[in-house]
Design an enzyme around this catalytic site. Structure first.
Site, PDB file in Angstrom:
ATOM      1  N   CYS A 149       9.745  23.835  72.372  1.00 18.13           N
ATOM      2  CA  CYS A 149       9.557  23.570  73.617  1.00 18.13           C
ATOM      3  C   CYS A 149       7.619  23.704  73.917  1.00 18.13           C
ATOM      4  O   CYS A 149       7.151  23.038  74.437  1.00 18.13           O
ATOM      5  CB  CYS A 149      10.012  24.441  74.660  1.00 18.13           C
ATOM      6  SG  CYS A 149       9.904  26.435  74.412  1.00 18.13           S
ATOM      7  N   TYR A 150       7.315  24.960  73.232  1.00 14.72           N
ATOM      8  CA  TYR A 150       5.804  25.188  73.349  1.00 14.72           C
ATOM      9  C   TYR A 150       5.090  24.129  72.714  1.00 14.72           C
ATOM     10  O   TYR A 150       4.189  23.447  73.015  1.00 14.72           O
ATOM     11  CB  TYR A 150       5.340  26.489  72.933  1.00 14.72           C
ATOM     12  CG  TYR A 150       5.648  27.563  73.635  1.00 14.72           C
ATOM     13  CD1 TYR A 150       5.059  27.729  74.863  1.00 14.72           C
ATOM     14  CD2 TYR A 150       6.574  28.660  73.466  1.00 14.72           C
ATOM     15  CE1 TYR A 150       5.244  28.936  75.788  1.00 14.72           C
ATOM     16  CE2 TYR A 150       6.525  29.770  73.960  1.00 14.72           C
ATOM     17  CZ  TYR A 150       6.113  29.898  75.109  1.00 14.72           C
ATOM     18  OH  TYR A 150       6.488  31.021  76.201  1.00 14.72           O
TER      19      TYR A 150
END
Length: 328
Positions: A149-150
């Site tokens: 996600c990051y």
């Protein structure tokens, strides 16, 4: 009605896996053929996640049982646990999108950050699942590694300028669901409520993805933070450029890169996480500060574009379906 492709979700009891099951169940071209879980086998998914309304009973993973009913699979298991499952499914001819870290990295990087790889022979088959960058390769893949996600937010914020970036500081903040369903001391309500806290500041595993994708010419410093919300993630990227660019040049670069992308919103101002909640969109904004640095933002829902939504976007491409199907 057009034929639906039967799909399995393995790890359907976790936050990302449950959303995968929901997206598959409502998808116009996919059928949720089987949903597998470990400790929650025997439960119904709507008992664990009533808001999704998916009535499938969770069953223990058996590769032959899955292969008998499904042609594709979304695997949402932790790293190391995922690779053996993926190997079993690939051996039975399924197309697989893996949401773990097991197939995102080159072997040496994986060993550095995660230890020995359970199935290194499969790494050459894996395509990094960022459709805005690797769309054509994803279409022909049998195994896609969904990004973290990051990295999704940061890479989409930076990608149009990657050839001009010399170093970048990524300050990223995520809702607590990004840490997974199993509670820890760091994600306990008492630790998170009314608090913003950086973690793994000496080195987070997702920095390996950023370094691999941006290339050795870019020095990356990445610091993640937990914030007291359940879903949502924003990456603020401060980039030093190898050559000067003015704001008009930066805006033009983002227009060229993303002007026709279905899931990228080019914002007129810095975005917020509420702008993209429960969507597969990444909202991007970039500008130049008075020192000549680019400040670029990428806002996503960490469970959608940061996990399950992006996995379904990749699966659509792999199955030659409309890329936006089931995600609008």
């Amino acid at each position: 009605m057009a034929k639906q492709t039967p799909c399995a979700v393995v790890g359907a009891a976790g936050f990302a896996g449950a959303l995968c099951a929901y997206l598959v169940a409502r998808h116009p071209h996919l059928e949720l053929a089987i949903a597998c879980a470990r400790s929650d086998a025997g439960s119904r998914l709507d008992e664990l996640y009533p808001r999704y309304g998916v009535t499938a009973e969770l069953v223990e993973f058996d590769p032959d049982r899955v292969a008998a009913v499904a042609e594709a699979a979304l695997v949402a298991l932790p790293h190391a646990a995922s690779a053996p499952v993926v190997a079993e499914l690939l051996a039975r001819g399924l197309k697989v999108v893996d949401l773990s870290a097991d197939f995102r990295l080159e072997l040496d990087r994986y060993r550095q950050w995660y230890g020995e790889h359970p199935h290194p022979e499969l790494l050459a088959d894996a395509v990094y699942g960022l459709p805005e960058v690797y769309r054509d390769r994803i279409r022909g893949a049998r195994l896609v590694a969904a990004p973290g996600c990051y990295p999704t937010a940061a890479l989409l914020a930076l990608w149009p300028l990657r050839d001009a970036v010399r170093s970048v500081f990524v300050d990223a903040k995520s809702g607590v669901s990004g840490a997974g369903r199993e509670p820890t001391a760091a994600t306990h309500f008492v630790s998170v409520a009314e608090n913003v806290k950086p973690y793994k500041v000496e080195g987070h595993r997702h920095s390996a993805e950023l370094e691999q994708q941006l290339g050795p010419q870019v020095a990356v410093t990445f610091v993640p933070h937990l914030v007291p919300v359940d879903q949502g993630l924003i990456a603020t990227c401060y980039a030093e450029l190898a050559r000067p660019l003015d704001r008009d040049e930066v805006v033009a670069a983002y227009e060229r890169a993303y002007g026709s992308e279905p899931f990228i919103d080019l914002a007129a101002t810095a975005p917020g996480t509420r702008d993209v909640r429960e969507t597969n969109r990444c909202r991007v904004y970039a500008t130049v500060d008075r020192h000549g640095r680019v400040v670029a933002f990428g806002a996503i829902d960490n469970l959608w574009k940061g996990a399950a939504g992006q996995a379904v976007q990749c699966l659509n491409l792999m199955l030659d379906l409309p890329e936006e199907a089931g995600l609008r």
